[in-house]
Design an enzyme around this catalytic site. Structure first.
Site, PDB file in Angstrom:
ATOM      1  CE  LYS A 196      21.237  42.727  30.887  1.00 26.92           C
ATOM      2  NZ  LYS A 196      21.642  41.961  30.044  1.00 26.92           N
ATOM      3  CD  GLU A 202      19.303  32.224  42.846  1.00 30.85           C
ATOM      4  OE1 GLU A 202      18.580  33.296  42.243  1.00 30.85           O
ATOM      5  OE2 GLU A 202      19.750  31.284  42.284  1.00 30.85           O
ATOM      6  N   GLY A 254      25.384  40.157  31.327  1.00 31.02           N
ATOM      7  CA  GLY A 254      25.480  39.821  32.803  1.00 31.02           C
ATOM      8  C   GLY A 254      27.315  39.143  32.773  1.00 31.02           C
ATOM      9  NE  ARG A 255      27.492  34.541  28.821  1.00 31.28           N
ATOM     10  CZ  ARG A 255      26.162  34.707  28.576  1.00 31.28           C
ATOM     11  NH1 ARG A 255      25.210  34.931  29.502  1.00 31.28           N
ATOM     12  NH2 ARG A 255      25.550  34.200  27.387  1.00 31.28           N
ATOM     13  CD  GLU A 340      24.938  32.504  32.160  1.00 31.32           C
ATOM     14  OE1 GLU A 340      24.447  31.928  33.097  1.00 31.32           O
ATOM     15  OE2 GLU A 340      25.040  33.613  32.044  1.00 31.32           O
ATOM     16  CG  HIS A 371      50.422  19.315  45.992  1.00 31.47           C
ATOM     17  ND1 HIS A 371      51.586  18.505  46.307  1.00 31.47           N
ATOM     18  CD2 HIS A 371      51.115  20.389  45.455  1.00 31.47           C
ATOM     19  CE1 HIS A 371      52.545  19.233  46.218  1.00 31.47           C
ATOM     20  NE2 HIS A 371      52.421  20.390  45.696  1.00 31.47           N
ATOM     21  CE  LYS A 500      17.615  32.247  36.442  1.00 29.63           C
ATOM     22  NZ  LYS A 500      17.782  33.445  35.764  1.00 29.63           N
TER      23      LYS A 500
HETATM   24  O1  LIG Z   1      22.198  40.142  37.335  1.00 25.53           O
HETATM   25  P1  LIG Z   1      21.067  39.320  37.451  1.00 25.53           P
HETATM   26  O2  LIG Z   1      19.952  39.872  36.701  1.00 25.53           O
HETATM   27  O3  LIG Z   1      20.278  39.359  38.882  1.00 25.53           O
HETATM   28  O4  LIG Z   1      21.298  37.977  36.803  1.00 25.53           O
HETATM   29  C1  LIG Z   1      22.284  36.953  37.600  1.00 25.53           C
HETATM   30  C2  LIG Z   1      22.806  35.919  36.463  1.00 25.53           C
HETATM   31  O5  LIG Z   1      21.713  34.994  36.396  1.00 25.53           O
HETATM   32  C3  LIG Z   1      21.786  34.728  34.931  1.00 25.53           C
HETATM   33  O6  LIG Z   1      20.600  35.150  34.327  1.00 25.53           O
HETATM   34  C4  LIG Z   1      21.514  33.172  35.058  1.00 25.53           C
HETATM   35  O7  LIG Z   1      20.698  32.648  35.727  1.00 25.53           O
HETATM   36  C5  LIG Z   1      23.123  35.051  34.459  1.00 25.53           C
HETATM   37  O8  LIG Z   1      23.243  35.181  33.072  1.00 25.53           O
HETATM   38  C6  LIG Z   1      23.196  36.189  35.407  1.00 25.53           C
HETATM   39  O9  LIG Z   1      24.565  36.853  35.081  1.00 25.53           O
END
Ligand SMILES: O=P(O)(O)OC[C@H]1O[C@](O)(CO)[C@@H](O)[C@@H]1O
Length: 538
Positions: A196, A202, A254-255, A340, A371, A500
Site C-alpha cells: 500500500k 521487508e 491494508g487488512r 491489528e 492431534h 519498526k
Molecule cells: O502494504 P504495506 O504498506 O506494505 O503494509 C503492509 C502491512 O504493514 C502494516 O502497516 C503493519 O506493519 C499493516 O497494516 C499492513 O497491512
C-alpha cells in the site's frame, strides 16, 4: 449494559449447555441463523433470550446502525487518520455513487478492476510473457495485509486455479525469497510487488533482491514486474511500467484490501470470473449486514458472541478451527484482521478503553489441531471458545468418504466440548481398561472431560469463490461491529510503529558496528552475542 450482562453470566454460571437443549427443544433452530449461503449455529453457547436481548442492546447504545451507514457511504470514520473506510466499494456491483470528499470513487474502482482483469487475462493466456516465453510462475511480494489475504484466498480457491503457479514472499528473512526463487526461471516469472505504501522495508528489500535475481538470470523487470500500491510515484521510481501498476486509495485499509488490486495474484491464479464471484459473495454479505435485524445478523451475532466470551465471561482467546484444509491460512488472516484492528487500549475519543479489547485469535485446521492442542481445549484449565468452520461438500467428489470423516470429526469435537464426560462414565472407561480399586479412581479422574465449553459452528454448502467472499466479509463486519461497540477505531494501527522505528535504528549497529552503550542492557547484550557469532559484517 455490561453490568446487566455480567449479572446474567453470574446467575447462569453453573448452567450446563446440555440443559439448555433439554429446556428448549427448538434451541438449535432458534440459534441457527442464515445469511447469504452461510449458517451460523450459536446454540452451543450460553446465549439465551435475555442474554441476546442484552447483547443486541449494545448495538443500539453504541450507535452501530449509524456507524455502519457512515462506513458504507464513505464518511471518514477512521477518525485518527482522517480516512474513509470503503473496502465495501471494491465489491460493489450496482451503479450507485460513493462519495469521498464530494467525488464519486466508483468509476476508478470499476476501471481498475477491468484493468486487472485485462492484465490477468493477458498473463494467463500467454499474450503477456517474459523473455523466455509465457509466465509459468508469479511471485507476489508483500507483507501483512498485502500478503495474508491473497495467500489465504489462493489456497482456499485452489480447485479453481488454472493460471500460473503462485508463490508468496513476505518475510525479510533471506530464507523466504531464496527458497522461493531457487527453482524458478527468471525469464518466465512475474514478480508482483504489493505494498500500500511502497515503503515497507521487508517488501522493498525483497523486491530489490528479486529484481537483481531477474536481471542476473536474463529476465526483464520492465516486462516481468507488476505493482500494487497507493503510491504510484514510488512504483514508477522503482521502474515498474505504468500499465503494470494498479493503484488504490487510502480508504482501503491494508487488512481489508483483498477485494481490489491487492487481490491481483488471486485473479492471476483463478481468473477474473472467479475473482468477481468472490466479490459478489462479499457484496451479498454486505447486503445481509446492512439489512438483517441484529438478532438475525451474522456479523453482528459473531461480534456479540465474541464480546460475551471476552468481556463478560473473561475468556481471553478464541480458536478458529476450519475443517477445511484449504482454509489453513484463515486463522493467520483473521489474526491480523481482528488483532491489528481491535487490539487497542484507547477509545476513539482518547479515553482509556473499559475492559478487554481484541480477542487473541489462534487456530489450525481440523483435524490436525485435534492431534496437537485439542487436549487443552477439552481438559485444560482455560476455557477457549471455539469457532468451527465446515462445508457440506468438498471438491473431490471421488473422495467423499474423506470429507464425511472430516465433517464427523468437526461435529464430534463441538459435541465433546459441550457434553464432556462425567466421573461415572470415566470410571467405566478406566474399568474397561483393566483398572481396579484405588488405581481405578485415579485413572478415572484423568478420563473426565468437564464439558460445558462453548463453540459456534459456521457451515456452508461448499467453499466456492462466492462462499469464500461471504466468509471474509462476515469476519470483516464482525471486527467492525466489535470495534463500534467497544468505541474504538478498528482502522488504524499505530501499535505497529514503535518496533519498526527501533529496528531502523538498530539496523546500522548490526551492519556497521558501533557503540551499544545507549541501549538497554538486554538488547546490548544480545547484540554482543550476535556480533560474536557472525551477525555483524564489521
Ligand atoms: O502494504 P504495506 O504498506 O506494505 O503494509 C503492509 C502491512 O504493514 C502494516 O502497516 C503493519 O506493519 C499493516 O497494516 C499492513 O497491512
Amino acid at each position: 449494559m455490561w453490568e446487566d450482562l455480567k449479572v446474567l453470566h453470574r446467575q447462569n454460571r453453573d448452567r450446563h449447555l446440555i440443559d439448555l437443549f433439554a429446556q428448549d427443544p427448538d434451541r438449535a433452530e432458534t440459534y441457527s441463523i442464515d445469511g447469504a449461503d452461510l449458517r451460523l449455529d450459536l446454540s452451543k453457547t450460553q446465549i439465551d433470550a435475555p442474554v441476546l436481548a442484552a447483547l443486541t442492546a449494545l448495538c443500539d447504545v453504541s450507535g452501530l446502525a449509524a456507524r455502519r451507514a457512515a462506513m458504507f457511504s464513505g464518511e471518514k470514520i477512521n477518525e485518527t487518520e482522517g480516512r474513509a473506510v470503503l473496502h465495501t466499494a471494491l465489491r460493489r456491483s450496482d451503479d450507485s455513487r460513493v462519495l469521498v470528499d464530494g467525488a464519486d470513487v466508483m468509476p476508478a474502482v470499476r476501471e481498475t478492476l477491468d484493468r486487472m482483469a485485462a492484465f490477468a487475462e493477458a498473463v494467463r493466456s500467454g499474450r503477456l510473457g517474459g523473455v523466455g516465453g509465457s509466465i509459468t510462475d508469479v511471485v507476489s511480494i508483500g507483507i501483512g495485509g498485502s500478503d495474508l489475504g491473497p495467500v489465504m484466498a489462493t489456497l482456499a480457491l485452489a480447485p479453481y486455479s488454472d493460471g500460473p503457479r503462485l508463490h508468496y514472499v513476505s518475510n525479510v528473512d533471506s530464507a523466504h525469497i531464496a527458497d522461493t526463487l531457487k527453482s524458478l526461471d527468471p525469464t518466465r516469472t512475474l514478480i508482483n510487488v504489493a505494498s500500500k505504501t511502497f515503503t515497507t522495508v521487508e517488501t522493498m528489500t525483497n523486491a530489490r533482491t528479486a529484481r537483481d535475481w531477474m536481471v542476473a538470470g536474463g529476465g526483464d523487470p520492465a516486462r516481468q514486474f507488476s505493482a500494487i500500491s497507493t503510491a504510484l510515484d514510488l512504483a514508477a521510481e522503482f521502474g515498474i511500467p505504468a500499465d503494470h501498476v494498479f493503484g488504490f486509495s487510502d480508504w482501503v485499509g491494508g487488512r481489508f484490501s483483498l477485494w481490489g488490486p491487492i487481490g491481483l495474484p488471486v485473479m492471476l491464479a483463478v481468473g477474473a470470473g472467479n475473482f468477481r464471484a468472490m466479490l459478489a459473495g462479499g457484496e451479498a454479505m454486505d447486503r445481509h449486514f446492512q439489512t438483517a435485524p441484529w438478532a438475525r445478523n451474522l456479523p453482528v451475532l459473531l461480534a456479540l458472541v465474541g464480546l460475551w466470551h471476552s468481556h463478560v465471561c473473561g475468556y481471553p482467546s478464541r480458536a478458529v478451527l476450519p475443517y477445511e484444509q484449504r482454509l489453513a491460512r484463515l486463522p493467520a488472516y483473521l489474526q491480523q484482521l481482528e488483532m491489528e484492528s481491535n487490539g487497542k487500549s484507547v477509545a476513539m475519543d482518547g479515553s482509556d478503553v473499559d475492559g478487554p479489547t481484541g480477542a487473541i485469535v489462534w487456530g489450525e485446521p481440523g483435524t490436525n489441531g485435534q492431534h496437537a492442542f485439542f487436549q487443552l481445549l477439552h481438559q485444560g484449565t482455560a476455557v477457549v471458545p471455539c469457532e468451527f468452520i465446515v462445508g457440506a461438500r468438498g471438491h473431490e467428489a471421488d473422495l467423499a468418504d474423506h470429507h464425511r470423516l472430516l465433517v464427523a470429526n468437526c461435529l464430534a469435537q463441538s459435541q465433546a466440548l459441550m457434553t464432556g464426560r462425567g466421573l461415572e462414565e470415566a470410571r467405566a472407561k478406566a474399568a474397561a481398561a483393566g483398572f481396579t480399586g484405588a488405581e481405578l479412581e485415579r485413572q478415572a479422574r484423568h478420563r473426565v472431560f468437564p464439558g460445558n465449553r462453548p463453540s459456534v459452528t459456521l457451515v456452508y454448502p461448499q467453499l466456492t469463490p462466492a462462499v469464500l467472499g461471504q466468509i471474509v466479509a462476515l469476519y470483516e463486519h464482525r471486527v467492525f461491529a466489535e470495534g463500534v461497540i467497544l468505541g474504538i477505531n478498528s482502522f488504524d494501527q499505530f501499535g505497529v510503529e514503535l518496533g519498526k522505528e527501533i529496528a531502523t535504528s538498530l539496523g546500522p549497529l548490526l551492519a556497521e558496528g558501533g557503540s551499544t552503550a545507549a541501549l538497554d542492557g538486554s538488547t546490548a547484550a544480545l547484540i554482543g552475542y550476535l556480533r560474536e557469532h557472525g551477525c555483524c559484517v564489521v
